[in-house]
Enzyme design. Structure first.
Site: not given
Length: 719
Positions: A282-283
């Site tokens: 997700r980052a």
């Protein structure tokens, strides 16, 4: 940095907010690209977190909605599954972007909407009352004090934000509607942290703090007073800047689809996330979206290295926290080294590349690269070396400065609340604080009986979520329907009600709600002996390590915590009951030792704290954890009437009479043991365990639980 919100007059202008560079930037990037994933704003109280968020709504472009649609469907692309659909040709409403606030005490039905189960069972009609998620569609959803929101509500909220839709399920009856919104949460870390899993779901996080610069503070007060005196006039003076910034947001939105994210930038993003060991992917995705939004905000169609760097500073600090004692932040030197290492070459030259082929730009050069570069507000990137001589106040439109005297670029751990524990008994005999040993996984300490407190993970309780154990008539609004019990209640009356056909005639008196059993969070109150008898360095380090382990366990089980220390001539409430385990760890780290052992004072202080907390929150049960070797010193002779041990015994029996669940962590060491901690546990009608037994992997801890030797109020209630 205003601190109040005027609900009757004009909104405080976004461009009039002083400082708060990172916050303003993060909000503007989400206004340009809502796909970034929202903003979590962390900061101390009184820093205008709420004011800045509310001011953003006035900058958002107005939206067209289908007339009469409760779910704000767009006329050009209505949701095919809209509960109010299908939508044909009809009137179109043009309205400002909504900002919906979710209160901390909201119910699940208020958030996601409510189904009329009675009509669904009897008439087969999906009568759905929309919730706040429907109201926020195509707008802003603002959650103040998001860290105090119940975990299951945060889960629902973030799931809807990630999927762009909300699903309501009630006993086989389901409704779905679109729910795409800009999510903004604010929190004060002093009041407790969000779980790392939930932190990761927010796209960006920023830290805010009050400026220590007198000039900035003066300007804050001047603008606040001007707004309070004449809200309309104050807003009118900033109208031009607001219009300019509103137009820039619209232009950046239009440019965003044409921004190119090259392979070089993608490699830098992936390398940065790997270097800082963030979990999952997700980052990487959030950084890519943020860097793209930064380029659009700067008026460029390519993503530069500065965009990647700024995206990392906003998207990664909160994703590096592994436990609540880790301070958020990012090592900027390591970030720069990673970007330098993976700068590489690309088929397209970097915007700031030297014409002679030198890929390394002049670090002292004025330009940040790309069209509109430079250190001015139109450049799209904050200068790295700000100072009072550049601008005593940040620009009111355009991209804010990264460093403007308001807060450091890299988020710092917030200061802990309240005064440090004051030394007791004077300096004589006092030993400096020692470091705690490494924390370990502890066994679970339960409060006996069945409670009805807030959802958590410690003690058994009747909760809104958990396994179904029975059914009952609703108390107020219907909660979770128990379908089988409802049908059983309605079945005998079908003939009398004139039933015809296959439908079941259900009346409100037939409805039954499920009784569920889960786990609750408790108030864990630590009473820690810091006297001379505990002052041996290795011993106190082990004691602090045990308390630190229990604090971490309390965080994981969603408890509130408090801490009392006793030494010298009395006892101190070192940490009033709070959800912030960070504050507890800080108090523990600063704790000195030495002096006499006023055990009775510590227990009486605990009795007073628990009495007040029962008035504040009657449904939250308490667990008292006394960390001591059981010794007590003072005037008088030991167990003699009026002696320190006798007074401690009386104080313990007073706590037992109130039904307080207790456990004594016996810290006595050495070949000769007096067994005083065990006697204290008997007076408390609780249990004594040693430091070794506290460990979850201890053989003797496998079957022992915190069970009193008396029948508590909770046992009687369960019976």
């Amino acid at each position: 940095m205003t601190t109040a919100h005027n609900t009757t007059g004009p909104q405080y202008p976004f461009t009039a907010v002083v400082g708060m560079a990172d916050l303003r930037l993060a909000l503007l990037l989400n206004a340009v690209s809502p796909a970034v994933g929202g903003v979590l704003v962390r900061g101390e109280k009184g820093t205008a977190k709420s004011t800045a968020v509310r001011a953003l709504s006035a900058l958002m472009p107005a939206v067209d909605v289908v007339g009469g649609c409760r779910f704000a469907c767009a006329p050009t692309a209505p949701d095919p599954g809209c509960p109010d659909g299908p939508h044909g040709t009809g009137p179109v409403e043009h309205r400002p972007t909504r900002m919906v606030e979710l209160p901390v005490g909201a119910s699940e039905d208020r958030l996601v909407g409510a189904l009329d189960i009675e009509r669904a069972l009897s008439d087969g009609v999906k009568a759905f009352e929309p919730g706040l998620l429907a109201d926020a569609h195509r707008g802003i959803l603002y959650v103040d004090e998001v860290n105090l929101l119940h975990d299951h509500l945060v889960d629902l909220l973030l799931d809807a934000a990630a999927m762009g839709a909300s699903y309501v399920e009630r006993e086989g009856v389901s409704v779905r509607h679109a729910a795409r919104f800009l999510l903004v949460g604010t929190m004060n870390p002093e009041e407790g942290e969000l779980r790392p899993q939930l932190l990761d779901r927010f796209g960006l996080t920023v830290e805010v703090a009050a400026s220590r610069e007198p000039d900035l503070r003066v300007e804050v007060v001047r603008r606040r007073l001007g707004y309070d005196a004449d809200p309309a006039g104050f807003a009118a003076r900033w109208a031009g800047d607001e219009d300019e910034l509103r137009g820039r947001i619209a232009a950046a939105r239009e440019l965003l689809p044409r921004v190119t994210l090259g392979d070089r930038a993608l490699r830098q993003i992936a390398a940065t996330c790997a270097a800082f060991e963030v979990d999952g992917m997700r980052a990487d995705i959030v950084m890519a979206r943020t860097a793209t939004a930064l380029a659009a905000w700067a008026g460029r169609t390519d993503v530069a290295e500065e965009d990647v760097r700024q995206a990392a500073l906003l998207a990664l600090p909160h994703r590096r926290r592994r436990n609540p004692f880790d301070a958020p932040g990012l090592d900027e030197d390591k970030l720069d080294e990673t970007l330098e290492e993976f700068r590489g070459t690309d088929e397209d030259p970097a915007p700031d590349a030297d014409p002679d082929g030198d890929d390394d730009p002049d670090p002292d050069g004025p330009d940040g690269g790309g069209p509109g570069g430079g250190d001015g507000p139109e450049g799209g990137h904050p200068p790295q070396d700000g100072g009072p001589e550049e601008a005593p106040l940040p620009p009111e439109t355009g991209l804010p400065h990264q460093q403007d005297g308001e807060a450091p670029a890299t988020p710092q751990a917030p200061e802990q609340p309240g005064p440090e524990p004051r030394p007791q008994g004077g300096a004589a005999g006092e030993k400096p604080a020692v470091a705690a040993t490494e924390p370990f996984r502890t066994r679970r300490l339960d409060v006996p009986g069945l409670g009805e407190g807030a959802d958590g993970r410690r003690s058994r309780a009747r909760t809104a979520h958990g396994r179904t154990t029975g059914a009952r008539r609703p108390r107020g609004a219907l909660g979770k329907l128990h379908l089988a019990a409802t049908v059983q209640a309605a079945a005998p009356h079908q003939k009398a009600r004139g039933r015809r056909g296959t439908g079941l005639v259900v009346r409100r008196d037939d409805l039954r709600e499920a009784v569920r059993e889960g786990r609750e969070g408790n108030l864990v109150l630590f009473v820690v002996d810091a006297s001379g008898s505990m002052a041996a360095r290795k011993r106190m380090s082990a004691v602090k390590g045990a308390v630190l382990s229990l604090l971490l366990d309390a965080y994981q089980r969603r408890d509130k915590i408090g801490m009392i220390t006793f030494r010298g001539s009395g006892a101190d409430l070192a940490l009033p009951p709070t959800s912030s385990v960070e504050a507890g760890a800080a108090r523990l780290e600063q704790l000195p030792t030495g002096g006499r052992t006023p055990l009775s004072e510590g227990l009486l202080k605990a009795h007073e704290v628990l009495r007040i907390e029962r008035l504040r929150d009657p449904s939250r049960r308490a667990l008292l954890v006394v960390v001591t070797d059981g010794r007590a010193t003072g005037a008088g002779g030991g167990r003699a009437a009026g002696g320190p041990l006798a007074l401690a015994s009386r104080a313990a029996r007073l706590l037992a009479a109130d039904g307080t669940a207790s456990v004594v962590v016996d810290c006595e060491a050495g070949p000769v043991r007096l067994g005083l901690a065990g006697e204290l546990a008997r007076d408390l009608q609780g249990t004594a365990i040693t430091l070794d037994e506290l460990r979850a992997d201890s053989v003797s801890a496998l079957v022992r639980t915190v069970q009193g030797t008396r029948t508590t109020h909770g046992n009687r209630k369960a019976a």
